[in-house]
Design an enzyme around this catalytic site. Structure first.
Site, PDB file in Angstrom:
ATOM      1  N   ASP A   1       0.820  -1.218   0.000  1.00  0.00           N
ATOM      2  CA  ASP A   1       0.000   0.000   0.000  1.00  0.00           C
ATOM      3  C   ASP A   1       0.849   1.261   0.000  1.00  0.00           C
ATOM      4  O   ASP A   1       0.371   2.338  -0.345  1.00  0.00           O
ATOM      5  CB  ASP A   1      -0.956  -0.016   1.211  1.00  0.00           C
TER       6      ASP A   1
ATOM      7  N   ASP B   1       6.495  -5.651   6.745  1.00  0.00           N
ATOM      8  CA  ASP B   1       5.114  -5.128   6.771  1.00  0.00           C
ATOM      9  C   ASP B   1       4.221  -6.138   6.059  1.00  0.00           C
ATOM     10  O   ASP B   1       3.854  -5.964   4.904  1.00  0.00           O
ATOM     11  CB  ASP B   1       5.083  -3.768   6.069  1.00  0.00           C
TER      12      ASP B   1
HETATM   13  N1  SAM Z   1      -0.206  -3.341   7.292  1.00  0.00           N
HETATM   14  C1  SAM Z   1      -0.826  -4.527   6.848  1.00  0.00           C
HETATM   15  C2  SAM Z   1      -1.228  -5.464   7.964  1.00  0.00           C
HETATM   16  O1  SAM Z   1      -0.676  -5.392   9.070  1.00  0.00           O
HETATM   17  O2  SAM Z   1      -2.125  -6.257   7.718  1.00  0.00           O
HETATM   18  C3  SAM Z   1      -0.098  -5.216   5.752  1.00  0.00           C
HETATM   19  C4  SAM Z   1       0.222  -4.265   4.662  1.00  0.00           C
HETATM   20  S1  SAM Z   1       0.725  -4.738   3.090  1.00  0.00           S
HETATM   21  C5  SAM Z   1      -0.746  -4.625   2.184  1.00  0.00           C
HETATM   22  C6  SAM Z   1       1.175  -6.443   3.125  1.00  0.00           C
HETATM   23  C7  SAM Z   1       1.726  -6.894   1.783  1.00  0.00           C
HETATM   24  O3  SAM Z   1       2.607  -8.008   1.966  1.00  0.00           O
HETATM   25  C8  SAM Z   1       0.664  -7.367   0.791  1.00  0.00           C
HETATM   26  O4  SAM Z   1       0.546  -6.428  -0.231  1.00  0.00           O
HETATM   27  C9  SAM Z   1       1.190  -8.725   0.288  1.00  0.00           C
HETATM   28  O5  SAM Z   1       1.034  -8.898  -1.104  1.00  0.00           O
HETATM   29  C10 SAM Z   1       2.648  -8.670   0.712  1.00  0.00           C
HETATM   30  N2  SAM Z   1       3.281  -9.989   0.872  1.00  0.00           N
HETATM   31  C11 SAM Z   1       2.733 -11.125   1.367  1.00  0.00           C
HETATM   32  N3  SAM Z   1       3.623 -12.127   1.343  1.00  0.00           N
HETATM   33  C12 SAM Z   1       4.776 -11.618   0.825  1.00  0.00           C
HETATM   34  C13 SAM Z   1       6.059 -12.163   0.537  1.00  0.00           C
HETATM   35  N4  SAM Z   1       6.329 -13.468   0.792  1.00  0.00           N
HETATM   36  N5  SAM Z   1       7.007 -11.352  -0.004  1.00  0.00           N
HETATM   37  C14 SAM Z   1       6.742 -10.043  -0.252  1.00  0.00           C
HETATM   38  N6  SAM Z   1       5.537  -9.475  -0.013  1.00  0.00           N
HETATM   39  C15 SAM Z   1       4.571 -10.245   0.525  1.00  0.00           C
END
Ligand code: SAM
Length: 277
Positions: free
Chosen positions: A86, A155
Site C-alpha cells: 500500500d 510489513d
Molecule cells: N499493514 C498490513 C497489515 O498489518 O495487515 C499489511 C500491509 S501490506 C498490504 C502487506 C503486503 O505483503 C501485501 O501487499 C502482500 O502482497 C505482501 N506480501 C505477502 N507475502 C509476501 C512475501 N512473501 N514477499 C513479499 N511481499 C509479501
C-alpha cells in the site's frame, strides 16, 4: 439498499462497517484484493477478506513500524521493506532524513498498482527517488542479499497465503544474514489478545538469533482487538536507549519521543506471555 463489509476476525467474532462504494475488486495471482469507500474509515484496503489498512487509522501503524526502528539505529542509511504494497511504510521511511536508499520487495504488483490508484495518501512515497521497488518474494530476496541492510521492516499481512513464511524461524535467520553486523529489524506481529501463541513463538525464535529482542505496542482500531504488536530484534542497538534528541523533528500524528519510550511498556498479561515463551 445498504451495503456492509463484514470480516470474520475469528470463528466467533465479526467486524462490520457500512460501505458507500466498492471501488475495486479483483483476484490477483496471489490473493483477493478490494478497495472500499466507507463513511467510518475512509478508503479501506482488503486482502483475502481482511482489512490491511484504512486511510483513517493507518498513521498509528505506519509511523510506528518505521520510526521506532529508524531512530533506534544511529545510521539507518540502507533500508529494506518486505511487503507493504500500500506504500504507507515506504512513505514514512523515505521522509526520514538519515535514510539514503530503500528497497521495497512486494510479491504482488497488483497491490501496488491499486494502491497507487485509490490510496494516494499512502502510496505517495512509492515514487520517491530514494525508493527502489522490486516485485518478488521477500523470503527469497533476503537469502540473496547477505550483509546489506541497516534496517529491515516486515510489513506483512496475517500469516496466511504467501505471507505464512514471513513469520517462520528460517526467514528470520535469512533476515539476520541480510542485516549488517549492527543491523536491526522490525516485524508486525499481530494481536497480543488473539495471537498470544504466535507472539510467544516469534519471541522465542528471535531470542535464539538476536541478542536484543523487544516487543512494542500501538493501536489500530480496525485490526482485531485494536491493540497491535511489533517485535524489534537487534544485533547491537537497544530501542530503550533512544534519547529525545535522537528523534528528528518531522510532523508526526502518532509517534513522538514519549511514545517511543512508552510503546515498550507492556501490560502484565503480555509480560507473562513473553516470560513463558
Ligand atoms: N499493514 C498490513 C497489515 O498489518 O495487515 C499489511 C500491509 S501490506 C498490504 C502487506 C503486503 O505483503 C501485501 O501487499 C502482500 O502482497 C505482501 N506480501 C505477502 N507475502 C509476501 C512475501 N512473501 N514477499 C513479499 N511481499 C509479501
Amino acid at each position: 439498499m445498504e451495503l456492509w463489509y463484514t470480516e470474520n476476525q475469528n470463528d466467533d467474532l465479526r467486524f462490520s462497517c457500512r460501505v458507500t462504494r466498492t471501488l475495486h475488486v479483483e483476484k490477483t495471482p496471489f490473493q483477493h484484493l478490494a478497495v472500499l469507500e466507507t463513511p467510518c474509515f475512509g478508503r479501506v484496503l482488503v486482502l483475502d477478506g481482511i482489512v490491511q489498512t484504512t486511510v483513517w487509522d493507518e498513521f498509528m501503524y505506519h509511523e510506528m513500524i518505521a520510526h521506532v526502528p529508524l531512530n533506534t539505529h544511529p545510521r539507518p542509511e540502507k533500508v529494506l521493506i518486505i511487503g507493504g504494497g500500500d506504500g504507507g511504510t515506504a512513505r514514512e521511511v523515505v521522509r526520514h532524513p538519515k535514510v539514503k536508499s530503500a528497497v521495497m520487495v512486494e510479491i504482488d504488483e497488483r497491490v501496488i498498482a491499486v494502491s497507487r490508484q485509490y490510496l494516494p495518501e499512502l502510496s505517495q512515497g512509492l515514487d520517491d527517488p530514494k525508493l527502489e521497488l522490486r516485485i518478488e518474494d521477500g523470503i527469497e530476496y533476503v537469502t540473496k542479499h547477505p550483509g546489506e541492510y541497516d534496517v529491515i521492516l516486515i510489513d506483512s499481512p496475517d500469516p496466511i497465503g504467501p505471507a505464512k513464511g514471513l513469520f517462520g524461524r528460517q526467514f528470520y535467520e535469512g533476515v539476520a544474514a541480510a542485516l549488517k553486523e549492527d543491523g536491526l529489524f522490525v516485524a508486525q506481529t499481530e494481536s497480543p489478545l488473539f495471537n498470544a501463541d504466535l507472539i510467544a513463538e516469534i519471541y522465542r525464535n528471535l531470542r535464539e538469533i538476536f541478542p536484543i529482542v523487544r516487543l512494542y505496542l500501538t493501536y489500530v482500531p480496525t485490526y482485531p482487538g485494536g491493540m497491535w504488536s511489533f517485535t524489534l530484534a537487534s544485533k547491537k542497538y537497544d530501542p530503550l536507549e533512544v534519547k529525545p534528541e535522537d528523534i528528528p523533528p518531522l510532523s508526526y500524528r502518532y509517534y513522538n519521543a514519549e511514545i517511543h519510550r512508552a510503546a515498550f511498556a507492556l501490560p502484565q498479561f503480555l509480560q507473562e506471555i513473553l516470560r513463558r515463551a
